[in-house]
Design an enzyme around this catalytic site. Structure first.
Site, mmCIF file in Angstrom:
data_model
loop_
_atom_site.group_PDB
_atom_site.id
_atom_site.type_symbol
_atom_site.label_atom_id
_atom_site.label_comp_id
_atom_site.label_asym_id
_atom_site.label_seq_id
_atom_site.Cartn_x
_atom_site.Cartn_y
_atom_site.Cartn_z
ATOM 1 N N SER A 65 0.583 -1.428 -0.299
ATOM 2 C CA SER A 65 -0.234 0.183 0.238
ATOM 3 C C SER A 65 0.828 1.125 -0.398
ATOM 4 O O SER A 65 -0.074 2.306 -0.206
ATOM 5 C CB SER A 65 -1.459 0.004 1.470
ATOM 6 O OG SER A 65 -1.880 -0.879 1.587
ATOM 7 N N LYS A 68 0.084 3.881 -2.774
ATOM 8 C CA LYS A 68 -0.946 4.686 -2.298
ATOM 9 C C LYS A 68 -0.273 5.829 -2.344
ATOM 10 O O LYS A 68 -0.663 6.997 -2.119
ATOM 11 C CB LYS A 68 -2.034 4.572 -1.503
ATOM 12 C CG LYS A 68 -2.788 3.582 -1.785
ATOM 13 C CD LYS A 68 -3.994 2.928 -0.468
ATOM 14 C CE LYS A 68 -4.069 1.956 -0.926
ATOM 15 N NZ LYS A 68 -3.901 1.435 -0.102
ATOM 16 N N SER A 125 -5.853 3.668 4.229
ATOM 17 C CA SER A 125 -5.017 2.865 3.435
ATOM 18 C C SER A 125 -6.146 2.591 2.720
ATOM 19 O O SER A 125 -6.075 1.288 1.545
ATOM 20 C CB SER A 125 -3.609 2.202 4.013
ATOM 21 O OG SER A 125 -3.516 1.297 2.883
ATOM 22 N N LYS A 231 3.174 6.182 4.745
ATOM 23 C CA LYS A 231 2.189 5.100 3.977
ATOM 24 C C LYS A 231 2.463 3.841 4.746
ATOM 25 O O LYS A 231 3.671 3.944 4.826
ATOM 26 C CB LYS A 231 1.821 5.548 2.519
ATOM 27 C CG LYS A 231 1.110 4.824 2.224
ATOM 28 C CD LYS A 231 -0.399 5.203 2.805
ATOM 29 C CE LYS A 231 -1.504 3.999 2.246
ATOM 30 N NZ LYS A 231 -1.284 3.109 3.427
#
Length: 390
Positions: A65, A68, A125, A231
């Site tokens: 993730s 992102k 997320s 993130k």
């Protein structure tokens, strides 16, 4: 003229405190061991771009993730360009609502503001919110992914290729610790993003019966002073990953770990990297983002002079206790700029030298849009110049 004078003054002032970023970082990297429980890692100082530590930093790995970060870059760019606004409502497709993994449980046909979608992505997320935003911005997920890869090329990311905007497992979807740090650096140019990535918790649909509690997957936001992003990532293939950023005493650093065996190990390794950065280094600001560094003449333009501004904050890295000399700046603007020149367009570069050694280079931008002057304005300008010379 004001911008030119301030640039010359900066050159004089810099000599008293500046240090070559590479020298400070290279000396330190030879002596330190960090991130021993991760597959790859990197520690980057934001403003100068100096690498303070790295381990297998260019190895291509699944980013999970952390993907992102690029998704958020494209969202923030769309907002900056006025293509979308924070209050726009995004309608959720069947496909977006079908995303598994981390999600905010969007329903087909539901409408949610851009601001809340970004909260869902940055804090929770959310895969469903990522796909919904991708479809809205580019018309389809495939088109958005093409834009992600175009942006990666623009940033010079040679270890990265995307197959989706979420980081869900896909063959041929990869990045590296180095490239994730550069993406983090790019995202942080949009300073308002940290008001989302830096939140530990928040709510969506707060005034409805479907109130949804968001808790940041990056626990360091709560437990490490100064951390305000960026993130996390996890899949069985990628293991535990994190691109983190922290700001202390005016110095911002980015730490990336990939392939840690557990969340505890991931957080401990990032914590050690941040501790190392803040105890061993400091920075001295040279220019703020969008500060005027020069004024240039643009032939046949509506305005005779165009102020040139920095594209980012620019600092020099200092190993604590060290100083440097003979630091100077040089602003190079493209010759024969073609009109119109658009606000924010890259029109040259700012270079910082220690003696003859280049230690920092950063793009410079047009501070405003400049169009071609009408023939009548050019005629009057020429007549005025002739009058002065006669």
């Amino acid at each position: 003229m004001k911008g030119v004078i301030s640039g010359l003054l900066s050159i004089c002032l810099l000599a008293s405190f500046a240090i070559p970023k590479a020298d400070a970082a290279e000396k330190a990297k030879e002596k330190i061991k960090l991130a021993e429980q991760s597959h790859s890692a990197i520690l980057l100082e934001q403003d100068s771009g100096s690498v303070l530590f790295e381990k297998n930093s260019h190895e291509k790995l699944p980013p999970a993730s952390m993907t992102k970060i690029m998704t958020m870059i494209l969202i923030m760019e769309a907002i900056d360009k006025g293509k979308i606004s924070w209050n726009d409502k995004i309608r959720v497709s069947e496909y977006a609502a079908s995303m598994g993994g981390s999600q905010i449980f969007l329903e087909p046909g539901e409408e949610m503001r851009v601001e809340d979608m970004v909260k869902g992505i940055a804090i929770g997320s959310a895969n469903d919110a990522s796909v919904a935003m991708a479809e809205h911005i580019a018309g389809s997920v495939d088109s958005f992914v093409n834009r992600m890869n175009d942006k990666a090329k623009e940033l010079g990311l040679n270890d990265t290729f995307f197959k989706n905007p979420t980081g869900l497992p896909a063959a041929g979807h990869y990045s590296s610790a180095h490239d994730m740090a550069i993406m983090g650096k790019e995202l942080l140019k949009h300073e308002e993003v940290t008001k989302f990535t830096g939140l530990y918790e928040d709510y969506l649909r707060e005034e409805t019966e479907k109130k949804f509690w968001l808790v940041n997957t990056n626990r360091l936001v709560k437990f490490y002073p100064g951390v305000d992003g960026l993130k996390t990532g996890f899949t069985n293939e990628a293991k535990y990953c994190l691109t983190a950023t922290a700001n202390k005493n005016g110095m911002r650093v980015i730490a990336v770990v990939m392939g840690a065996p557990s969340p505890k190990d991931r957080n401990a390794q990032v914590t050690s990297m941040l501790d190392y950065a803040f105890t061993q280094f400091s920075t001295k600001k040279i220019y703020a983002r969008h500060e005027i560094v020069k004024e240039v003449k643009v032939q046949k333009a509506e305005k005779p002079k165009l102020p040139v501004v920095t594209s980012e904050h620019i600092s020099l890295l200092l190993k604590k206790g060290e100083t440097a000399k003979k630091v100077k700046t040089e602003v190079n603007v493209d010759k024969d700029l073609k009109l119109p020149v658009k606000k924010g367009q890259q029109i040259g570069s700012l270079k910082i030298y220690n003696g003859n050694k280049l230690i920092t280079e950063s793009p410079v931008l047009a501070s405003e849009t400049v169009k071609k002057a009408s023939w009548w304005k050019l005629f009057k300008r020429t007549a005025a110049q002739m009058s002065k010379s006669s």
